[in-house]
Scaffold this motif. Structure first.
Motif, PDB file in Angstrom:
ATOM      1  N   LYS A   1       0.843  -1.192   0.000  1.00 25.49           N
ATOM      2  CA  LYS A   1       0.000   0.000   0.000  1.00 25.49           C
ATOM      3  C   LYS A   1       0.877   1.241   0.000  1.00 25.49           C
ATOM      4  CE  LYS A   1      -3.880  -2.273   2.311  1.00 25.49           C
ATOM      5  NZ  LYS A   1      -4.881  -2.189   3.397  1.00 25.49           N
ATOM      6  N   THR A   2       0.463   2.241  -0.765  1.00 26.31           N
ATOM      7  CA  THR A   2       1.317   3.411  -0.966  1.00 26.31           C
ATOM      8  C   THR A   2       0.724   4.710  -0.447  1.00 26.31           C
ATOM      9  OG1 THR A   2       0.394   3.810  -3.181  1.00 26.31           O
ATOM     10  CG2 THR A   2       2.305   2.349  -3.023  1.00 26.31           C
ATOM     11  N   SER A   3      -0.513   4.705  -0.003  1.00 29.76           N
ATOM     12  CA  SER A   3      -1.108   5.952   0.483  1.00 29.76           C
ATOM     13  C   SER A   3      -0.566   6.285   1.865  1.00 29.76           C
ATOM     14  CB  SER A   3      -2.633   5.831   0.546  1.00 29.76           C
ATOM     15  OG  SER A   3      -3.016   4.889   1.527  1.00 29.76           O
ATOM     16  N   SER A   4      -0.598   7.560   2.220  1.00 31.46           N
ATOM     17  CA  SER A   4      -0.124   7.974   3.538  1.00 31.46           C
ATOM     18  C   SER A   4      -1.008   7.394   4.636  1.00 31.46           C
ATOM     19  CB  SER A   4      -0.096   9.505   3.632  1.00 31.46           C
ATOM     20  OG  SER A   4      -1.377  10.054   3.343  1.00 31.46           O
ATOM     21  N   GLU A   5      -2.314   7.225   4.360  1.00 25.80           N
ATOM     22  CA  GLU A   5      -3.221   6.664   5.363  1.00 25.80           C
ATOM     23  C   GLU A   5      -2.879   5.212   5.659  1.00 25.80           C
ATOM     24  OE1 GLU A   5      -4.161   8.293   2.715  1.00 25.80           O
ATOM     25  OE2 GLU A   5      -5.121  10.115   3.475  1.00 25.80           O
ATOM     26  N   ALA A   6      -2.378   4.484   4.642  1.00 28.79           N
ATOM     27  CA  ALA A   6      -2.072   3.062   4.826  1.00 28.79           C
ATOM     28  C   ALA A   6      -0.917   2.855   5.784  1.00 28.79           C
ATOM     29  CB  ALA A   6      -1.747   2.426   3.474  1.00 28.79           C
TER      30      ALA A   6
END
Length: 337
Positions: free
Chosen positions: A330-335
């Protein structure tokens, strides 16, 4: 090779794609599959790929002329002496085994693999011992190309993800590569570029990593590593090492799966290996899982990468093939929260 007389016609025939920088090579599967020399980039499915030549920025810096530097030089010399002795002992053992066939084929292959490993370690030590300030050359043109290309990529709303790929891994826990001078040199040079890009972009990345995925080879294993806070713009990035498909598989380092480096002058865990596929076991239980890699990319403005190691394993003189468990990167900041 295209001679000068035919160059213009060659460019007109194959460099037919247009980009903001001018004409580009038109890659045609099954028809024209040459690639540009050394470094290049391309885009597919909203993912931009950047290919680098790490052989031009992997030279370790000179050892410092300090007490610590002199101690390190002495340590490297002693390690080199021990490696030379180990290599000669294995060569002598192989010479005897070749004559009387007292060793099994697997044992002889292990000896050849170990000799190849020692030669590689000796080359890296020699690079460190012979390094001089005036001899350290970094391909600044390539580094500037990467800097400008990443900036343009982040300014292009059609690009939803970025992948770097090159030979030498900046982060790896394979036993012979994790602390090599080349490994650390590539890490530092890449950090220098990414730090500059991050400073220029500021908040435009919205908490995402500058690069979603980095794929390397060189280390004889498969590995998925994730960086934490490194103090640089390569923090919170996924790194894949896909070098386990050929001769001389290697083991993971005995020190474990976490890598420590100095951050703000203090030792800190900067990366962790989440998956390592390489040589393991001993004697009749020795395992040799050779690996390739499949990467699938999900849809959406922030992509995720589904990584499936494809394994052909040799154990007890038998082969079996299988797909290892798929890894979801996962690459999103939330992940990362």
């Amino acid at each position: 090779e295209v001679n000068e007389a035919d160059l213009a016609a060659h460019l007109d025939r194959y460099y037919t794609a247009q980009t903001h920088t001018g004409r580009a090579l038109s890659y045609q599967p099954g028809q024209f599959t040459r690639l540009p020399n050394r470094y290049y980039r391309f885009q597919q499915g909203g993912i931009e790929f950047f290919a680098l030549d790490s052989n031009t920025f992997n030279k370790p810096p000179p050892l410092p002329e300090t007490e610590a530097g002199r101690a390190l030089r002495q340590t490297l010399r002693e390690k080199r002496r021990q490696l030379v002795q180990d290599k000669q002992a294995r060569l002598d053992q192989l010479a005897v085994a070749t004559v009387d066939l007292s060793e099994s084929t697997d044992e002889m292959e292990d000896d050849y693999a170990k000799i190849e490993q020692i030669d590689e370690q000796l080359r890296d030590i020699d690079m460190q011992l012979s390094a001089h300030r005036e001899d350290i050359t970094v391909d600044l043109e390539q580094m500037d190309w990467l800097r400008q290309s990443l900036l343009r990529s982040w300014q292009n709303d059609a690009v939803r993800g970025r992948v770097l790929f090159f030979h030498h891994p900046p982060y790896v826990t394979e036993a012979t590569k994790w602390s090599q001078g080349q490994t650390l040199a590539v890490r530092q040079n890449l950090q220098n570029v990414l730090d500059t890009v991050q400073q220029t972009l500021g908040d435009r990345t919205a908490g995402r990593s500058l690069v979603d995925l980095v794929i390397c080879g060189h280390a004889h294993c498969f590995e998925h590593i994730e960086t934490f806070d490194t103090g640089h713009a390569d923090s919170h990035t996924h790194w894949l090492v896909c070098g386990g498909s050929g001769f001389s598989l290697r083991r993971q380092r005995p020190e474990g799966s976490e890598l420590v480096d100095n951050v703000d002058g203090q030792p800190q865990t900067v990366a962790k290996s989440h998956c390592f596929i390489g040589r393991s076991g001993h004697g009749s239980e020795k395992r040799r899982p050779y690996s390739a890699l499949r990467v699938d990319v999900t849809a959406g403005s922030v992509p995720e990468f589904k990584v499936t190691p494809l394994v052909a394993e040799r154990k007890k003189k038998r082969w079996k093939t299988y797909a290892a468990d798929t890894l979801l990167l996962k690459t999103s900041s939330e992940a990362r929260l």
